[in-house]
Design an enzyme around this catalytic site. Sequence first.
Site, short mmCIF file in Angstrom:
data_model
loop_
_atom_site.label_atom_id
_atom_site.label_comp_id
_atom_site.label_asym_id
_atom_site.label_seq_id
_atom_site.Cartn_x
_atom_site.Cartn_y
_atom_site.Cartn_z
N ASP A 1 -5.57 6.37 5.75
CA ASP A 1 -6.58 7.35 6.14
C ASP A 1 -7.61 6.74 7.10
O ASP A 1 -8.71 7.25 7.23
CB ASP A 1 -7.27 7.90 4.90
CG ASP A 1 -7.90 6.78 4.06
OD1 ASP A 1 -7.88 5.61 4.49
OD2 ASP A 1 -8.42 7.09 2.97
N GLU B 1 -0.19 4.29 -0.85
CA GLU B 1 -1.20 5.37 -0.77
C GLU B 1 -1.84 5.63 -2.13
O GLU B 1 -1.17 5.80 -3.14
CB GLU B 1 -0.62 6.66 -0.18
CG GLU B 1 -1.69 7.71 0.12
CD GLU B 1 -2.86 7.18 0.95
OE1 GLU B 1 -3.72 6.48 0.38
OE2 GLU B 1 -2.93 7.46 2.17
N ASN B 2 -3.16 5.64 -2.06
CA ASN B 2 -3.98 5.75 -3.27
C ASN B 2 -3.63 4.67 -4.29
O ASN B 2 -3.75 4.86 -5.49
CB ASN B 2 -3.87 7.13 -3.92
CG ASN B 2 -4.37 8.21 -2.99
OD1 ASN B 2 -5.44 8.08 -2.42
ND2 ASN B 2 -3.59 9.26 -2.82
N ASP C 1 0.86 -1.18 0.00
CA ASP C 1 0.00 0.00 0.00
C ASP C 1 0.90 1.22 0.00
O ASP C 1 1.55 1.53 1.01
CB ASP C 1 -0.92 -0.01 1.23
CG ASP C 1 -1.99 1.06 1.14
OD1 ASP C 1 -1.81 2.02 0.37
OD2 ASP C 1 -3.00 0.94 1.86
N ASP D 1 -26.07 -14.08 27.85
CA ASP D 1 -26.76 -13.83 26.57
C ASP D 1 -26.06 -14.45 25.38
O ASP D 1 -26.66 -14.63 24.32
CB ASP D 1 -26.87 -12.32 26.31
CG ASP D 1 -27.81 -11.62 27.27
OD1 ASP D 1 -28.50 -12.30 28.05
OD2 ASP D 1 -27.85 -10.36 27.23
N ASP E 1 -19.09 -14.34 6.35
CA ASP E 1 -20.08 -13.81 7.30
C ASP E 1 -21.02 -14.88 7.82
O ASP E 1 -21.73 -14.67 8.81
CB ASP E 1 -20.89 -12.68 6.64
CG ASP E 1 -20.06 -11.42 6.41
OD1 ASP E 1 -18.92 -11.37 6.89
OD2 ASP E 1 -20.56 -10.50 5.74
O1 AHR Z 1 -3.81 3.03 -1.04
C1 AHR Z 1 -5.02 2.48 -0.66
C2 AHR Z 1 -5.72 3.31 0.38
O2 AHR Z 1 -6.21 4.49 -0.21
C3 AHR Z 1 -4.92 3.81 1.55
O3 AHR Z 1 -4.65 2.86 2.53
C4 AHR Z 1 -5.84 4.86 2.08
O4 AHR Z 1 -5.15 5.84 2.84
C5 AHR Z 1 -6.51 5.42 0.84
O5 AHR Z 1 -7.90 5.45 1.01
#
Ligand code: AHR
Length: 465
Positions: free
Chosen positions: A263, A187-188, A185, A455, A401
Site C-alpha cells: 500500500d 499482505e497484512n 510480506d 552548502d 540516525d
Molecule cells: O503486510 C504488511 C504491510 O501491511 C503491507 O506491505 C502493506 O500493504 C500493509 O500495510
Amino acid sequence: TGPCDIYASGGTPCVAAHSTTRALYGSYTGALYQVKRGSDNATTNISPLSSGVANAATQDNFCAGSTCLISIIYDQSGRGNHLSQAPGGSAAQGPNVDGTDYLAGATGATGYRNNQAQGTATGDSAEGLYAVFDGTHYNAACCFDYGNAEINSKDTGDGHMESIYFGSGKNYGYGAGSGPWILADLENGLYTENGLGQYSNNPTQNSRFVTAVVKGDNGNQWAVRGGNSVSGGLTTYFSGPRPPPDYNPMSKEGAIILGIGGDNSNGAQGTFYEGVMTTGYPSDATENSVQANIVAATYGTTGLTSGPAINVGSHVSLRATTSCCTDRYIAHSGAEVNTQVVSSSSTTTLKQQASWIVHTGLGNSACLSFESADTPGSFIRHSNYALVVNANDGGVVFAQDATFCPEESLNDAGSNILRSWSYPARYWRHYSAELFIAGNGGPHFFDTPSSFNDDTSFAVGTAFA
Ligand code: AHR
C-alpha cells in the site's frame, strides 16, 4: 551464466530481473539502470562491462561534481517490467509534490514500482523470488519489500502480496534474536512460517550481503530460505503450508514493488542490489545453484568514506564553505544544530557549542558519529530531516540516525560532505543557518539544487574547545 540462465534451465524462468550491480543473464548487454544527475536533471543509462558487472566508471564520470539518483531499474527479462519511482498508495503518499516516493541514491541503493507488470504470478499461481540486500541497512518500519504486490498501490487484503521482506519488524511473524530477518510480506502480515509470533528457525542475518529467497507454489505450499551472499549455501527456514485462514489460496496481483509495502507504506530503509521473480516454483537445487552464482560474483565493498580524514577520537570544528558563510561553524543551541559565527575571541560557551568529538559510527563502524563537546552522551542525529543534538538512547534507530559517512566534497577536495547512513541520498547541509539532511533537488525547501555543493561542504579543523 547468470541467475536467470539457471532458473531457465530449472524450468522456472525469470519474468522480472532487476539489478544495480550486474547482468543477470550471461548474454545480457542492455542497460541495467538509469541515473539522474542533480545539477541538471540529465539522465544516462548504466550498462554492464563485458564481465557483466555494472560500468561504474560511466556513472562516476557522469555524476562527478554532483549527485545522482537511480531513476529506473530496467527489467533484464525482456518483458519490460522496469521499476520506476513509486506513486502514492493507500497507506502513504510519497514526499514529492505529486505523491511519489523518494528515489534511491545511485551509490547506496528505495520506493520503486511497476503496476503494469507482465508475466508475473497472479492468483494462486506459482512463483520464485530472490534478492540480495545489504544486511546492515534496515529498520523495523513497514516495509522494505521486493516482489509481488497490488496493482493499485492499495491494501486489497490478505494474500494479495507475495514479496520478500528484509528488516527487523516484529509486528507479525519474526525470527530468532533481534533481527534483521528474511520474511515474506503476504499482505497484512509478515510471515516466516504458517503462524505469527517468534519462529526460532529463522535466524537474525549477520552478514554484510544477504541472499533472501521466498517462493510460493499453488496448492498451499511456500518456503523461506536465506544465506550469506559471499560464502556458503542457502538454508531453508520454513517450507510448508500457508498461514491460515486467508492465505490459501493466494490472490496475487502481479505488480512489482521495491523498498515499500503493498500500500506504499514507505517507512522502511534498505539497500537492494539484485533480485528476480520467476514463473513456476523453483526447486531448492535451482536456488542453490543461483546462490553459488551470487557467491561467484564476489560481492564486496569499496569503502564508504573518502575525502580528508576525520579521525575517531579527535575533537573537530566544522566550518561552512559557502561564500556567504565562511566564518560560520556547525554549532548547537539546545537541541537545534545550526551555524554560528565563531572565532578565537568567542565565549567559552560558544566555542564548546561548536566543538564535536568524533566517534566510530554508532550504526555502522565504517562511518562516524559526532558527540557534542559540551553535552557528553549527546550526538548529532537527524530527526524529521533536521539535525539535532539528542542524548543517545541506545536504540537501533538512534544509532542509525546518528551515523554519517564522510566523503570528499562534490566541488572542493579539501572539504567533506557527510552522508546520512540511514538516508544515503541525503547529506548535511546548512540552509538559513540551520542544519538538515538534504537531497539534491528533493521536495523540501532545503533540498534546492541552488548552492547544494557549497552548502554541503564543510572544512574540518581542530576544535575550539
Ligand atoms: O503486510 C504488511 C504491510 O501491511 C503491507 O506491505 C502493506 O500493504 C500493509 O500495510
